[in-house]
Scaffold this motif. Structure first.
Motif, PDB file in Angstrom:
ATOM      1  N   SER A  92       0.830  -1.204   0.000  1.00  0.00           N
ATOM      2  CA  SER A  92       0.000   0.000   0.000  1.00  0.00           C
ATOM      3  C   SER A  92       0.861   1.249   0.000  1.00  0.00           C
ATOM      4  N   ASN A  93       2.072   1.186   0.520  1.00  0.00           N
ATOM      5  CA  ASN A  93       2.977   2.342   0.491  1.00  0.00           C
ATOM      6  C   ASN A  93       3.496   2.552  -0.919  1.00  0.00           C
ATOM      7  N   LYS A  94       3.676   1.511  -1.711  1.00  0.00           N
ATOM      8  CA  LYS A  94       4.158   1.628  -3.077  1.00  0.00           C
ATOM      9  C   LYS A  94       3.079   2.235  -3.978  1.00  0.00           C
ATOM     10  N   SER A  95       1.840   1.929  -3.669  1.00  0.00           N
ATOM     11  CA  SER A  95       0.789   2.449  -4.529  1.00  0.00           C
ATOM     12  C   SER A  95       0.468   3.903  -4.205  1.00  0.00           C
ATOM     13  N   CYS A  96       0.907   4.389  -3.096  1.00  0.00           N
ATOM     14  CA  CYS A  96       0.615   5.780  -2.756  1.00  0.00           C
ATOM     15  C   CYS A  96       1.581   6.710  -3.320  1.00  0.00           C
TER      16      CYS A  96
END
Length: 112
Positions: A108-112
């Protein structure tokens, strides 16, 4: 003198043991009597058997008590091993869940 007349000597005069020999003989007899009494008291089989039976009972009782304690200790040890294995399974499941959560957070940090 008799030898000269009859050609036979005087019979040997046997005065018996002297006082010292009698005391020694009496001491030997007393010592032997005491030894016989001591040995006969040691050989009283009923007393010896009773003592051995009592000792056997005490030893058997002590062994039974120690065996019971050993069984209890072994049971406690087995329960501790079971609890440790259960805890290890729970820890492995939590580690797996933590890895899943970390992967989700990383994704989820990569997609943000």
């Amino acid at each position: 003198m008799r030898f000269l007349v009859t050609a036979e000597g005087d019979p040997a005069v046997d005065t018996g043991p002297n006082a010292a020999q009698r005391r020694v003989h009496k001491g030997q007899v007393q010592l032997l009597d005491q030894l016989v009494l001591d040995l006969s008291s040691k050989l009283r089989t009923q007393e010896n058997e009773r003592q051995l039976r009592d000792r056997h009972i005490r030893i058997r009782t002590a062994l039974d008590e120690q065996s019971a304690l050993l069984r209890q200790t072994n049971e406690s040890h087995r329960e501790a091993i079971d609890a440790r294995m259960q805890t290890a399974r729970e820890l492995a499941a939590l580690d797996e869940r933590l890895t899943e959560v970390s992967d989700l957070l990383t994704g989820s940090n990569k997609s943000c």
